[in-house]
Structure formats: structure tokens, C-alpha cells
Design an enzyme around this catalytic site. Structure first.
Site, PDB file in Angstrom:
ATOM      1  N   LYS A  64       3.258 -29.662  14.985  1.00 47.06           N
ATOM      2  CA  LYS A  64       4.056 -28.595  14.356  1.00 47.06           C
ATOM      3  C   LYS A  64       3.181 -27.518  13.722  1.00 47.06           C
ATOM      4  CE  LYS A  64       8.542 -30.693  13.703  1.00 47.06           C
ATOM      5  NZ  LYS A  64       9.772 -30.502  12.921  1.00 47.06           N
ATOM      6  N   LYS A  91       1.595 -27.348  10.924  1.00 49.92           N
ATOM      7  CA  LYS A  91       1.763 -27.081   9.493  1.00 49.92           C
ATOM      8  C   LYS A  91       1.495 -28.372   8.724  1.00 49.92           C
ATOM      9  CE  LYS A  91       6.750 -27.460  10.203  1.00 49.92           C
ATOM     10  NZ  LYS A  91       8.004 -26.713  10.298  1.00 49.92           N
TER      11      LYS A  91
HETATM   12  N1  CTP Z   1      18.414 -33.364  11.619  1.00 50.73           N
HETATM   13  C1  CTP Z   1      19.809 -33.157  11.669  1.00 50.73           C
HETATM   14  N2  CTP Z   1      20.370 -32.093  11.013  1.00 50.73           N
HETATM   15  C2  CTP Z   1      19.589 -31.227  10.316  1.00 50.73           C
HETATM   16  C3  CTP Z   1      18.187 -31.407  10.259  1.00 50.73           C
HETATM   17  C4  CTP Z   1      17.632 -32.510  10.924  1.00 50.73           C
HETATM   18  O1  CTP Z   1      20.518 -33.940  12.296  1.00 50.73           O
HETATM   19  N3  CTP Z   1      20.155 -30.186   9.717  1.00 50.73           N
HETATM   20  C5  CTP Z   1      17.833 -34.486  12.334  1.00 50.73           C
HETATM   21  C6  CTP Z   1      16.921 -34.048  13.474  1.00 50.73           C
HETATM   22  O2  CTP Z   1      17.687 -33.821  14.660  1.00 50.73           O
HETATM   23  C7  CTP Z   1      16.007 -35.239  13.622  1.00 50.73           C
HETATM   24  C8  CTP Z   1      15.892 -35.794  12.183  1.00 50.73           C
HETATM   25  O3  CTP Z   1      16.989 -35.204  11.451  1.00 50.73           O
HETATM   26  O4  CTP Z   1      16.632 -36.218  14.424  1.00 50.73           O
HETATM   27  C9  CTP Z   1      14.586 -35.454  11.529  1.00 50.73           C
HETATM   28  O5  CTP Z   1      14.448 -34.057  11.628  1.00 50.73           O
HETATM   29  P1  CTP Z   1      13.246 -33.200  11.078  1.00 50.73           P
HETATM   30  O6  CTP Z   1      12.618 -32.445  12.171  1.00 50.73           O
HETATM   31  O7  CTP Z   1      12.394 -34.012  10.207  1.00 50.73           O
HETATM   32  O8  CTP Z   1      14.087 -32.196  10.105  1.00 50.73           O
HETATM   33  P2  CTP Z   1      14.293 -30.646  10.032  1.00 50.73           P
HETATM   34  O9  CTP Z   1      14.959 -30.443   8.727  1.00 50.73           O
HETATM   35  O10 CTP Z   1      15.032 -30.088  11.238  1.00 50.73           O
HETATM   36  O11 CTP Z   1      12.804 -30.064   9.995  1.00 50.73           O
HETATM   37  P3  CTP Z   1      12.172 -28.679  10.502  1.00 50.73           P
HETATM   38  O12 CTP Z   1      12.892 -27.570   9.813  1.00 50.73           O
HETATM   39  O13 CTP Z   1      10.722 -28.795  10.071  1.00 50.73           O
HETATM   40  O14 CTP Z   1      12.327 -28.664  12.002  1.00 50.73           O
END
Ligand code: CTP
Length: 145
Positions: A51, A53
Site C-alpha cells: 500500500k 504507506k
Molecule cells: N471494509 C468494509 N467496509 C468498509 C471498509 C472496509 O467492508 N467501509 C472491509 C474491507 O472490504 C476488507 C476489511 O474491511 O475486507 C479490511 O479492510 P481495510 O482495507 O483494512 O479497510 P479500509 O478502511 O478500506 O482501508 P483503506 O482506506 O486503507 O483501504
């Protein structure tokens, strides 16, 4: 009856940084369908290399938060290979269902995995992504304070 769930061992994986309600919805939905829920936790190395970051919370902190949740039965660190290659993850963790976000449905990669899993009786369930919240959006909104 408590044990009458559709699957025995469920697996899902992610970074789960700045744990939020979208993560909670996902894990609750997973646990509705399986007796034992294993969460594969992406390491700090994964976040840095894939990612590009740094996570806000370290892998040890993210591990502790996930482990404390009642719907999570087991947390395991997963390598880049295990996240990318779900067949490898299946051989390691022995799950009978993989839970993924519905944004992966009908992608070439998942269609291929579905076929391979079908041969060994493993399912993929696509769960709805919670709209309006993500780790990235939380970081963005904090910038105004
Ligand atoms: N997830 C979800 N709904 C959200 C955010 C995350 O269902 N609003 C789910 C993702 O599909 C994944 C899991 O939670 O299966 C972990 O997601 P992650 O990538 O850690 O979270 P994000 O909040 O989407 O992070 P980023 O913004 O860094 O992509």
C-alpha cells in the site's frame, strides 16, 4: 441452534488500521455465517510494500484490537504471498469459506479462485462494503482538526 451455521471455518483478511464501523460490520457479517472466524491480519511490511504507506496502528496493536472482539475467534498474521494467493492461505488455515468484499466479485482473479475452491468444496462469500467510511477517509477528515 447455535452451531447451525452455514460454514465451519471462515477466513477473511485485511489491514484493519484505525478500526472502524465498516470493519465491525464486515466481521459481524462473517461470523453470522461460520462457527469459527479466523482473521488474517496484514503485517506492517505488507502495508509498507503493497500500500506504500505506514499504518497508524502497529501490527501488534491491530492484532490486539481484533483479538479482543467477540466475533473473532483467531487472528493470524498473513504474509504478502498468503494475501495474494488465497489457495495458499486455504492450505495453511484450512477454511471452508473465504469472505471478501463484493468489489472483488466477477474479477478474473476471484473467478479463477472460485473454480479452484469448488474442486475442494471451499466457498467464497462476497460481503457488502460499508459505504462512507474507510481508514483513508478517516485520515483525510482528521486533517481539518
Ligand atoms: N471494509 C468494509 N467496509 C468498509 C471498509 C472496509 O467492508 N467501509 C472491509 C474491507 O472490504 C476488507 C476489511 O474491511 O475486507 C479490511 O479492510 P481495510 O482495507 O483494512 O479497510 P479500509 O478502511 O478500506 O482501508 P483503506 O482506506 O486503507 O483501504
Amino acid at each position: 441452534m447455535e452451531n447451525e451455521k452455514k460454514y465451519k471455518i471462515g477466513f477473511t483478511c485485511g489491514v484493519f488500521d484505525l478500526f472502524h464501523v465498516g470493519h465491525l460490520n464486515l466481521l459481524e457479517n462473517c461470523k453470522k455465517q461460520c462457527e469459527t472466524l479466523i482473521v488474517g491480519l496484514c503485517t506492517d511490511e505488507y502495508v509498507e510494500k503493497v500500500k506504500h504507506k505506514d499504518p497508524v496502528f502497529s501490527q501488534e496493536e491491530r492484532f490486539r484490537i481484533l483479538s479482543a472482539l467477540k466475533m473473532v475467534d483467531r487472528v493470524e498474521y498473513v504474509s504478502i504471498e498468503e494475501v495474494t494467493d488465497k489457495e495458499l492461505a486455504q492450505r495453511i488455515f484450512g477454511f471452508d469459506v473465504l469472505f471478501s468484499g463484493d468489489d472483488w466479485k466477477d474479477t478474473d482473479r476471484y473467478l479463477k479462485t472460485e473454480k479452484e475452491f469448488a474442486k475442494i468444496g471451499v466457498s467464497i462469500e462476497y460481503l457488502p462494503y460499508t459505504k462512507g467510511i474507510s481508514t483513508t477517509s478517516i485520515k483525510e477528515s482528521l486533517k481539518q482538526y
